[in-house]
Motif scaffolding. Structure first.
Motif, PDB file in Angstrom:
ATOM      1  N   VAL A 130      49.828  98.449   0.331  1.00 36.55           N
ATOM      2  CA  VAL A 130      48.809  98.940   1.675  1.00 36.55           C
ATOM      3  C   VAL A 130      48.921  99.040   3.214  1.00 36.55           C
ATOM      4  O   VAL A 130      48.692  99.952   3.599  1.00 36.55           O
ATOM      5  CB  VAL A 130      47.690  97.374   1.680  1.00 36.55           C
ATOM      6  N   ILE A 131      50.011  97.890   3.216  1.00 33.39           N
ATOM      7  CA  ILE A 131      50.627  98.652   4.258  1.00 33.39           C
ATOM      8  C   ILE A 131      51.598  99.609   4.664  1.00 33.39           C
ATOM      9  O   ILE A 131      51.691 100.424   5.138  1.00 33.39           O
ATOM     10  CB  ILE A 131      51.496  97.022   5.057  1.00 33.39           C
ATOM     11  N   GLY A 132      51.919 100.223   3.190  1.00 30.14           N
ATOM     12  CA  GLY A 132      52.509 100.988   3.888  1.00 30.14           C
ATOM     13  C   GLY A 132      51.734 102.717   4.088  1.00 30.14           C
ATOM     14  O   GLY A 132      51.969 103.023   4.671  1.00 30.14           O
TER      15      GLY A 132
ATOM     16  N   ILE B 217      52.988 105.094   6.946  1.00 22.56           N
ATOM     17  CA  ILE B 217      52.595 106.876   6.553  1.00 22.56           C
ATOM     18  C   ILE B 217      50.755 107.851   7.395  1.00 22.56           C
ATOM     19  O   ILE B 217      51.065 108.533   7.916  1.00 22.56           O
ATOM     20  CB  ILE B 217      52.400 107.224   4.879  1.00 22.56           C
ATOM     21  N   ILE B 218      50.017 106.980   7.398  1.00 22.09           N
ATOM     22  CA  ILE B 218      48.959 107.416   8.148  1.00 22.09           C
ATOM     23  C   ILE B 218      48.897 107.565   9.679  1.00 22.09           C
ATOM     24  O   ILE B 218      48.911 108.933  10.028  1.00 22.09           O
ATOM     25  CB  ILE B 218      47.661 107.314   7.936  1.00 22.09           C
ATOM     26  N   ILE B 219      49.265 106.499   9.961  1.00 20.78           N
ATOM     27  CA  ILE B 219      49.943 106.638  11.360  1.00 20.78           C
ATOM     28  C   ILE B 219      51.088 107.591  11.846  1.00 20.78           C
ATOM     29  O   ILE B 219      51.095 108.316  12.460  1.00 20.78           O
ATOM     30  CB  ILE B 219      50.076 104.661  11.770  1.00 20.78           C
TER      31      ILE B 219
ATOM     32  N   SER C  94      59.487 113.605   8.195  1.00 18.78           N
ATOM     33  CA  SER C  94      59.338 115.424   8.797  1.00 18.78           C
ATOM     34  C   SER C  94      58.555 115.658   7.921  1.00 18.78           C
ATOM     35  O   SER C  94      57.439 116.666   8.126  1.00 18.78           O
ATOM     36  CB  SER C  94      60.243 115.745   8.525  1.00 18.78           C
ATOM     37  N   VAL C  95      58.905 115.648   6.015  1.00 16.03           N
ATOM     38  CA  VAL C  95      58.521 116.161   4.906  1.00 16.03           C
ATOM     39  C   VAL C  95      56.754 115.635   5.294  1.00 16.03           C
ATOM     40  O   VAL C  95      55.339 116.940   4.562  1.00 16.03           O
ATOM     41  CB  VAL C  95      58.832 116.129   3.285  1.00 16.03           C
ATOM     42  N   ASN C  96      56.087 114.652   4.889  1.00 13.97           N
ATOM     43  CA  ASN C  96      55.569 114.096   5.274  1.00 13.97           C
ATOM     44  C   ASN C  96      54.503 115.037   6.595  1.00 13.97           C
ATOM     45  O   ASN C  96      53.337 115.621   5.945  1.00 13.97           O
ATOM     46  CB  ASN C  96      54.885 112.755   5.260  1.00 13.97           C
ATOM     47  N   ALA C  97      55.509 114.666   7.507  1.00 13.03           N
ATOM     48  CA  ALA C  97      54.224 115.657   8.410  1.00 13.03           C
ATOM     49  C   ALA C  97      54.235 117.096   8.287  1.00 13.03           C
ATOM     50  O   ALA C  97      53.061 117.714   8.591  1.00 13.03           O
ATOM     51  CB  ALA C  97      55.086 115.066   9.805  1.00 13.03           C
TER      52      ALA C  97
ATOM     53  N   SER D  17      48.294 111.365   2.820  1.00 18.56           N
ATOM     54  CA  SER D  17      49.204 109.882   2.806  1.00 18.56           C
ATOM     55  C   SER D  17      48.861 109.647   1.367  1.00 18.56           C
ATOM     56  O   SER D  17      49.660 109.078   0.366  1.00 18.56           O
ATOM     57  CB  SER D  17      47.981 109.178   3.919  1.00 18.56           C
ATOM     58  N   PHE D  18      47.614 110.632   0.972  1.00 17.04           N
ATOM     59  CA  PHE D  18      47.629 110.416  -0.707  1.00 17.04           C
ATOM     60  C   PHE D  18      48.604 111.112  -1.690  1.00 17.04           C
ATOM     61  O   PHE D  18      48.889 110.538  -2.474  1.00 17.04           O
ATOM     62  CB  PHE D  18      45.960 110.502  -0.730  1.00 17.04           C
TER      63      PHE D  18
END
Length: 150
Positions: A79-81, A85-87, A22-25, A37-38
């Motif tokens: 890398v998978i993470g 996160i991007i998706i 939610s915070v990332n969104a 994501s960065f």
């Protein structure tokens, strides 16, 4: 007691995933999915370094051995993470939180069952039935809300 503590931390991990998403969104809405994501991983790196310095006085001697034996693929979790996160940053504002959580959960169950089968030669009909029940519940919830399945 150890088992109860493990369950508590598993619940805490689940809550932290939903909060993090939610915070990332919110950050992605402000600065974009790739930039958020960065910053997600940059702040994660700083936190990881702090924990490493606090709880692991030396870096594991197994790391050079992994690289030497050609097992560097085992270090690709980051890398998978990042891809994860991007998706999620791209889709989290398009799907209601409960539905997104259920969809991600079903995908985790299915991929876990596939990994169990192909890597460990394990198959459980109970897990398959349980996953199917969650999928049916997701479909019922989606159609009860009057929205098409995503």
């Amino acid at each position: 007691m150890r088992y109860i503590c493990s369950i508590f931390f598993a619940l805490l991990a689940g809550v932290s995933i939903v909060l993090s998403r939610s915070v990332n969104a919110l950050l992605a809405e402000k600065i974009g999915a790739l930039s958020s994501s960065f910053f997600n991983y940059a702040s994660g790196l700083l936190a990881s370094l702090a924990f490493l310095l606090l709880f692991a006085p030396h870096i594991s001697p197994a790391l050079p051995q992994l690289m030497k034996n050609g097992n560097a693929i085992l270090l690709m979790g980051g890398v998978i993470g990042v891809i994860n996160i991007i998706i999620l940053n791209r889709i989290v504002t398009r799907i209601p939180p409960l539905q997104l959580t259920l969809i991600v959960f079903v995908a985790q169950l299915a991929s876990g069952m596939l990994l169990d089968y192909f890597l460990l030669d394990l198959f459980s009909m109970r897990k398959l039935i349980g996953c199917s029940i969650v999928v049916i519940g997701l479909l019922i919830h989606t159609y009860a809300q009057g929205k098409p399945a995503a």
